[in-house]
Design a protein around this motif. Sequence first.
Motif, PDB file in Angstrom:
ATOM      1  N   PHE A  87       0.832  -1.202   0.000  1.00 55.64           N
ATOM      2  CA  PHE A  87       0.000   0.000   0.000  1.00 55.64           C
ATOM      3  C   PHE A  87       0.868   1.253   0.000  1.00 55.64           C
ATOM      4  N   LYS A  88       1.934   1.218   0.748  1.00 56.42           N
ATOM      5  CA  LYS A  88       2.834   2.382   0.795  1.00 56.42           C
ATOM      6  C   LYS A  88       3.442   2.624  -0.579  1.00 56.42           C
ATOM      7  N   ALA A  89       3.911   1.543  -1.219  1.00 46.85           N
ATOM      8  CA  ALA A  89       4.506   1.669  -2.553  1.00 46.85           C
ATOM      9  C   ALA A  89       3.464   2.166  -3.554  1.00 46.85           C
ATOM     10  N   ALA A  90       2.243   1.631  -3.468  1.00 42.65           N
ATOM     11  CA  ALA A  90       1.178   2.066  -4.374  1.00 42.65           C
ATOM     12  C   ALA A  90       0.849   3.534  -4.155  1.00 42.65           C
ATOM     13  N   ASN A  91       0.791   3.971  -2.917  1.00 42.77           N
ATOM     14  CA  ASN A  91       0.519   5.383  -2.621  1.00 42.77           C
ATOM     15  C   ASN A  91       1.635   6.278  -3.150  1.00 42.77           C
ATOM     16  N   GLU A  92       2.880   5.809  -3.027  1.00 41.76           N
ATOM     17  CA  GLU A  92       4.003   6.594  -3.560  1.00 41.76           C
ATOM     18  C   GLU A  92       3.887   6.725  -5.080  1.00 41.76           C
ATOM     19  N   ILE A  94       1.116   6.582  -6.810  1.00 40.48           N
ATOM     20  CA  ILE A  94      -0.017   7.481  -7.067  1.00 40.48           C
ATOM     21  C   ILE A  94       0.429   8.935  -6.924  1.00 40.48           C
ATOM     22  N   GLN A  95       1.206   9.223  -5.885  1.00 38.35           N
ATOM     23  CA  GLN A  95       1.681  10.596  -5.694  1.00 38.35           C
ATOM     24  C   GLN A  95       2.567  11.045  -6.861  1.00 38.35           C
ATOM     25  N   ILE A  96       3.452  10.139  -7.325  1.00 36.78           N
ATOM     26  CA  ILE A  96       4.326  10.464  -8.463  1.00 36.78           C
ATOM     27  C   ILE A  96       3.474  10.746  -9.699  1.00 36.78           C
ATOM     28  N   LEU A  97       2.458   9.885  -9.931  1.00 31.84           N
ATOM     29  CA  LEU A  97       1.588  10.091 -11.093  1.00 31.84           C
ATOM     30  C   LEU A  97       0.782  11.379 -10.965  1.00 31.84           C
TER      31      LEU A  97
END
Length: 126
Positions: A87-92, A94-97
């Motif tokens: 989840f942390k990696a996915a959120n990161e 998402i933030q980059i995108l």
Amino acid sequence: FDNRNLVQTDGLQVQLMQMLQLMAEYGLQFKEIDKRIDQNVVQIRDLNSQLKAAKGEIARVDNKVDVLDKAVRAELQEVDEKHTANFKAANERIQILELAIPELRDEIETIKPRIGVLEADNIVTK
């Protein structure tokens, strides 16, 4: 006087016989009670050994449950840590995108006029 003593002696003998007979009956009853007590003692010993065996089995199962509980908890913690990391990696990502969206909009706005020219050229050549 002798007859009277004989009558009394006969009466005492009858009473003595009745008492002996009563004592014999009580003796039989006591033997029966002793027999029942002995049977109860055997049953109690048997139940006691069954109880000890059951306690041992309960302790064995309890230990097995503890081992399995610890294993399941460890697996759950590992899965939870993996999901948390995912989840942390996915959120990161998402933030980059999300940060890239304005740049992509700018690029699209920059390319739009060229697309229009290319479309016009394509229509002319057809």
